[in-house]
Design a protein around this motif. Structure first.
Motif, PDB file in Angstrom:
ATOM      1  N   GLU A  44      14.699  -2.648 105.111  1.00  0.00           N
ATOM      2  CA  GLU A  44      14.386  -2.611 106.528  1.00  0.00           C
ATOM      3  C   GLU A  44      12.920  -2.261 106.790  1.00  0.00           C
ATOM      4  N   HIS A  45      12.210  -1.853 105.753  1.00  0.00           N
ATOM      5  CA  HIS A  45      10.772  -1.562 105.836  1.00  0.00           C
ATOM      6  C   HIS A  45       9.956  -2.616 105.077  1.00  0.00           C
ATOM      7  N   GLY A  47       8.554  -5.629 105.325  1.00  0.00           N
ATOM      8  CA  GLY A  47       7.322  -6.308 105.711  1.00  0.00           C
ATOM      9  C   GLY A  47       6.087  -5.446 105.569  1.00  0.00           C
ATOM     10  N   VAL A 111       9.577  -4.856 115.337  1.00  0.00           N
ATOM     11  CA  VAL A 111       9.894  -5.879 114.334  1.00  0.00           C
ATOM     12  C   VAL A 111      11.285  -6.454 114.539  1.00  0.00           C
ATOM     13  N   THR A 212      12.814  -0.685 114.830  1.00  0.00           N
ATOM     14  CA  THR A 212      11.714  -0.738 113.864  1.00  0.00           C
ATOM     15  C   THR A 212      10.397  -1.003 114.595  1.00  0.00           C
ATOM     16  N   SER A 235       0.837  -6.467 109.444  1.00  0.00           N
ATOM     17  CA  SER A 235       2.253  -6.115 109.283  1.00  0.00           C
ATOM     18  C   SER A 235       3.154  -7.295 109.626  1.00  0.00           C
ATOM     19  N   TRP A 239       5.777  -9.288 107.275  1.00  0.00           N
ATOM     20  CA  TRP A 239       7.202  -9.571 107.507  1.00  0.00           C
ATOM     21  C   TRP A 239       7.514 -11.051 107.294  1.00  0.00           C
ATOM     22  N   LYS A 240       6.640 -11.902 107.737  1.00  0.00           N
ATOM     23  CA  LYS A 240       6.850 -13.341 107.507  1.00  0.00           C
ATOM     24  C   LYS A 240       6.898 -13.620 106.000  1.00  0.00           C
ATOM     25  N   TYR A 242       7.598 -11.442 103.605  1.00  0.00           N
ATOM     26  CA  TYR A 242       8.736 -10.759 102.981  1.00  0.00           C
ATOM     27  C   TYR A 242      10.006 -11.593 103.082  1.00  0.00           C
ATOM     28  N   VAL A 278      14.603 -10.408 112.568  1.00  0.00           N
ATOM     29  CA  VAL A 278      13.147 -10.422 112.702  1.00  0.00           C
ATOM     30  C   VAL A 278      12.652 -11.692 113.374  1.00  0.00           C
ATOM     31  N   ILE A 288       6.590 -12.859 115.563  1.00  0.00           N
ATOM     32  CA  ILE A 288       7.247 -11.676 115.009  1.00  0.00           C
ATOM     33  C   ILE A 288       6.641 -10.406 115.609  1.00  0.00           C
TER      34      ILE A 288
END
Length: 332
Positions: A44-45, A47, A111, A212, A235, A239-240, A242, A278, A288
């Motif tokens: 859940e963290h 990204g 997020v 988040t 960040s 995320w993208k 990840y 996300v 995002i």
């Protein structure tokens, strides 16, 4: 010849000094920035860890440290004491309440477009309405979050509740119970224990909260706006990345949290994708991390109607700064 050699030697020394100076300037160009999460390192963290692992923060001129939170860590208090530039709010609702309590914290991005908070029930329960009269295990923090919403919407009562201690055993042994959880976490543990259960998501029934968040002190956003903008941008790119290939971040997550397993990480990432946590909702077209005026108003109005905040003490416009995320647009 000796004069020429001496001159060349001086030129060489000057060149080395110049290279050294450039290297020093580059090292200083990386601005230090600390982000504190709300729990032990997990998917859940992802990204944020991905942006560290793949050099995205460095690309934007930042030297980012990610500090883990945990059950006994007051991350907002630590941020207020100068130990972090920004923190991960479990939800935007939580941060509005912190602001009402006197901490000048502001939400700048979120997020998760859906709050992953769920109730987990045994397989005879198919919908929220089936939980009337059953024991519901919730943490004390729920009283200032989703619980007033559930009571109003489904007619639950405080008499039904028992404390949730982040241990699934009471749920496993009591067929007449349900417990809180995070979509990407507790359902996996219950599944591994061999118990059939159904997961009920609040966000699917209209619960407005984002999750988040990137939440920062007013002073940080004002005085270090370029750094905060760079952090938010990197960040969201993290995320993208990840969601496309979580391996780089997962290696760092397991380093920070040795109890994390590959199986749990795979389950969590799968749920993030399956439920479009996300990349879905407004993020699909606006990028995002986006927060919209309509959703922000829904969160604020819920807190006011549930008497969880006093609108005279905290204004919606002060609790959110949407300008940074609206300038980014990292599309999934």
């Amino acid at each position: 010849m000796m004069k020429t050699a001496s001159r060349l030697s001086k030129l060489g020394a000057a060149a080395l000094l110049a290279v050294s100076a450039v290297g020093t300037m580059q090292a200083h160009a990386q601005e230090k920035f600390t982000y504190m999460t709300n729990w032990y390192a997990q998917a859940e963290h992802g990204g944020f860890y991905q942006a560290v692992a793949t050099g995205l923060y460095k690309k934007y001129g930042l030297d980012v440290t990610i500090k883990m939170g945990g059950p006994q860590v007051n991350i907002v208090q630590m941020m207020a004491a100068g130990q972090a530039e920004c923190v991960m709010g479990s939800s935007d609702l939580q941060m509005i309440q912190m602001r009402e309590g006197g901490v000048p914290v502001v939400n700048v991005a979120a997020v998760f477009q859906k709050d992953p908070q769920v109730l987990i029930a045994h397989d005879d329960v198919k919908k929220f309405e089936d939980l009337k009269g059953k024991t519901i295990l919730i943490a004390s923090s729920a009283q200032r979050g989703y619980w007033p919403w559930l009571k109003t919407k489904y007619g639950f009562t405080d008499a039904q509740t028992r404390p949730y201690t982040f241990n699934i055993q009471p749920f496993l042994v009591d067929k007449n119970s349900a417990q809180q959880g995070y979509l990407t976490s507790e359902p996996f543990a219950i599944q591994k224990a061999g118990v059939k259960a159904n997961t009920l998501m609040f966000s699917d029934q209209g619960f407005p909260a984002y999750a988040t968040t990137i939440s920062c002190m007013d002073k940080t956003v004002k005085e270090r706006s370029k750094a905060v903008q760079a952090f938010v941008t990197a960040s969201m790119e993290g995320w993208k990345s990840y969601l496309a290939d979580p391996a780089p971040a997962n290696a760092l997550i397991k380093k920070d949290n040795p109890n994390m397993t590959d199986e749990q990480l795979a389950y969590s990432v799968g749920k993030l994708k399956e439920m479009n946590m996300v990349a879905g909702g407004d993020a699909a077209r606006l990028g995002i991390g986006v927060m919209t005026d309509a959703r922000v108003k829904a969160s604020y109005d819920f807190l006011v109607s549930a008497k969880l905040i006093d609108p005279a003490k905290v204004r919606q416009a002060d609790a959110y700064n949407l300008s940074l995320i609206q300038n980014i647009k990292v599309l999934p």
